[in-house]
Enzyme design. Structure first.
Site, short mmCIF file in Angstrom:
data_model
loop_
_atom_site.label_atom_id
_atom_site.label_comp_id
_atom_site.label_asym_id
_atom_site.label_seq_id
_atom_site.Cartn_x
_atom_site.Cartn_y
_atom_site.Cartn_z
N GLU A 346 18.15 18.45 -32.71
CA GLU A 346 18.77 17.19 -33.16
C GLU A 346 20.10 16.90 -32.48
O GLU A 346 21.05 16.46 -33.12
CB GLU A 346 18.95 17.20 -34.68
CG GLU A 346 17.60 17.21 -35.40
CD GLU A 346 17.72 17.35 -36.90
OE1 GLU A 346 17.00 16.62 -37.59
OE2 GLU A 346 18.49 18.19 -37.40
C1 ACM Z 1 15.70 21.46 -37.93
O1 ACM Z 1 15.07 21.34 -39.00
N1 ACM Z 1 16.59 20.55 -37.56
C2 ACM Z 1 15.51 22.60 -37.07
#
Ligand code: ACM
Length: 540
Positions: A346
């Protein structure tokens, strides 16, 4: 084993939640396994989670009595595991159960030996033989002996897990179990950043992981909401960056001594600690602690919400790499395990070009300090280092292109740890009525979390690339052990079974019966589990 009392309060709160939810379902009509205390018949050798690779039942049971000894080899490791078993058995049986050297052979009993000649047992396998005169667990390595002891616990009545004296009898069914794991990587991740968990809370979870033969504890030590490990060269990371958590509570951090104690406690239960410092995103706590880490030189405020994707280390500043090297050096020095997880998920505030640049510079630093890189599967969008592992956390809705990017890396030698979010994420709600957790990957009921095959899961990835499975527990909504347990149980044992048991044992209808039989054990241990409606729990 030592924290039952501490936990009564959260257990009570959990029970209130359960009462509130109880109108939603009725307990299934399938035949109930023997309830806690009804121990006139021995537990069948097959009623174990994870399902053993091979079971041959038959012959007379062994009965543990006041005269039983625990015989061990004359080795520190065998004695240590013998003492661990004695600590489990003594409070509930009320027996002395002396742990004695192998030369002391009188009276049959429980025998733990590391002298197995059977090479097929490998480093984690064991053989358990039970008959009229005793139970022998043999292995080649301490981890195997320890896993065999976990099987023995499950073969005794649930009441064996209580911390006060129980009536017994303490029978172990006759026969032989021969057991080795399918995968070398059987992990659980705990997010100690969104909410901080004390050393005792982490130990409590470690004890629960050990019950199901898990062997990796991945600690998510840093995120936007908190930095949880003391770093001497950047002290404000912990003292300021660790000073809050989701919702604005006081947060906290582990001193180096705390972290070493977690590592020691985990190692004594044959779990390897895998520390994660999430980079270049998920870094607000670090950016808030040191203005110079920000591209604009301005420290943002601490963050106590639950959004993701807004923070990034400054990829074009040299100090970023000084920071990373200092953190990696200090964390590697504290960590006897082989791995260091660098996150990489992310990174929505980092351009693709910067992400690739960052990973090209950071991965060699991990290697320089003797560790193997692990990253969330977005790492495959850069060039994973030789030997690196990618942790896949996609879902059924992840695009074919993204899956193929991971599969291509796997074909190219990158090992995979499978944590599909719509199967293995323990923080996903079970259903719409679950009072805790998130639902961005959908609802994950017990059957869904169990009913998949890691070896065939990711299209185009060779089965040989799969190193195993891991169950992450993110804690945006979870603040104490009772809440962790409500989400982890009963799903965690299913992921553990996917990691350990041969695919040939996979069968939901049989599994749910075995799982139901764990309920009285969790009651005895004070574990606050969710009495999910797809499991035929015995009446309490
Ligand atoms: C995640 O759940 N951002 C690895």
């Amino acid at each position: 084993m030592t924290q039952h009392h501490h936990h009564r309060t959260t257990r009570l709160l959990g029970s209130l939640l359960l009462v509130a939810a109880a109108g939603a379902f009725t307990v299934g009509a399938a035949p109930a396994p023997a309830a806690d205390g009804d121990s006139t018949a021995a537990v069948p050798l097959t009623r174990v989670i994870p399902a053993p690779a091979s079971v041959t039942a038959g012959g007379a049971p062994y009965r543990i009595t006041g005269g039983t000894h625990i015989h061990v080899d004359d080795s520190r490791e065998a004695r240590r595991i013998g003492s661990y078993l004695a600590d489990v058995l003594r409070p509930s049986t009320g027996y002395r159960l002396p742990v004695t050297d192998d030369s002391d052979r009188h009276g049959g009993g429980i025998r733990l030996t590391l002298k197995s000649k059977d090479k097929s047992l490998g480093g984690e396998g064991y053989r358990l033989e039970s008959g009229r005169h005793g139970v022998t667990i043999s292995a080649r390595e301490p981890a195997g002996l320890f896993h065999g002891v976990q099987t023995l616990r499950q073969l005794l009545p649930a009441a064996v897990e209580r911390d006060s004296r129980q009536p017994g009898p303490w029978l172990v069914a006759g026969g032989t179990v021969e057991d080795t794991p399918r995968y070398a990587w059987r992990g659980a991740m705990l997010d100690v950043s969104r909410h901080f968990f004390s050393v005792d809370e982490v130990k409590r979870y470690i004890d629960q992981l050990a019950l199901y033969k898990l062997n990796k504890l991945h600690l998510h030590l840093s995120d936007d909401q908190g930095w949880r490990i003391a770093i001497d060269s950047w002290p404000r990371l912990a003292t300021y960056g660790g000073s809050t958590e989701v919702g604005g509570g006081p947060g906290g951090h582990y001193t180096k001594a705390d972290y070493k104690e977690i590592v020691r406690y985990a190692a004594a239960r044959h779990l390897e600690v895998v520390p994660e410092i999430d980079m270049p995103g998920h870094t607000n706590a670090a950016l808030a602690s040191y203005a110079e880490l920000n591209c604009d030189g301005v420290a943002p405020p601490l963050y106590t919400g639950i959004e993701v994707g807004f923070s990034s280390l400054c990829v074009n500043k040299e100090i970023t790499y000084d920071f990373v090297e200092d953190v990696v050096r200090e964390l590697a020095a504290l960590t006897p395990g082989r791995y260091l997880h660098i996150g990489g998920d992310e990174a929505h505030s980092t351009s693709h070009e910067d992400y690739v640049t960052f990973m090209e510079r950071v991965q060699p630093v991990v290697a320089e300090y003797g560790k193997t890189v692990i990253g969330w599967h977005q790492l495959t969008g850069a060039e994973p280092a030789e030997g690196a592992l990618a942790q896949y956390w996609g879902t059924d809705r992840t695009s074919a292109a993204e899956k193929e990017q991971v599969a291509a890396a796997a074909r190219n030698g990158t090992g995979l740890i499978l944590s599909p979010a719509d199967r293995a994420y323990l923080d996903m709600k079970y259903d719409k009525d679950t009072p805790l957790g998130l639902a961005w990957a959908g609802y994950v009921d017990v059957q869904r979390s169990y009913d998949w095959n890691p070896g065939e899961y990711l299209p185009g990835a060779p089965a040989s690339a799969v190193r195993g499975v891991e169950a992450p527990l993110w804690t945006e909504t979870l603040g104490d052990s009772g809440q962790l347990e409500y989400m982890a149980f009963p799903r965690l044992p299913g992921v553990a079974e996917l990691g350990w048991s041969p695919a040939s044992t996979h069968d939901w209808d049989a599994y749910r019966e075995r799982l139901a039989a764990q309920g009285p054990r969790w009651d005895a241990l004070g574990i606050n589990y969710h009495r999910a409606p797809d499991v035929p729990w015995p009446a309490r």
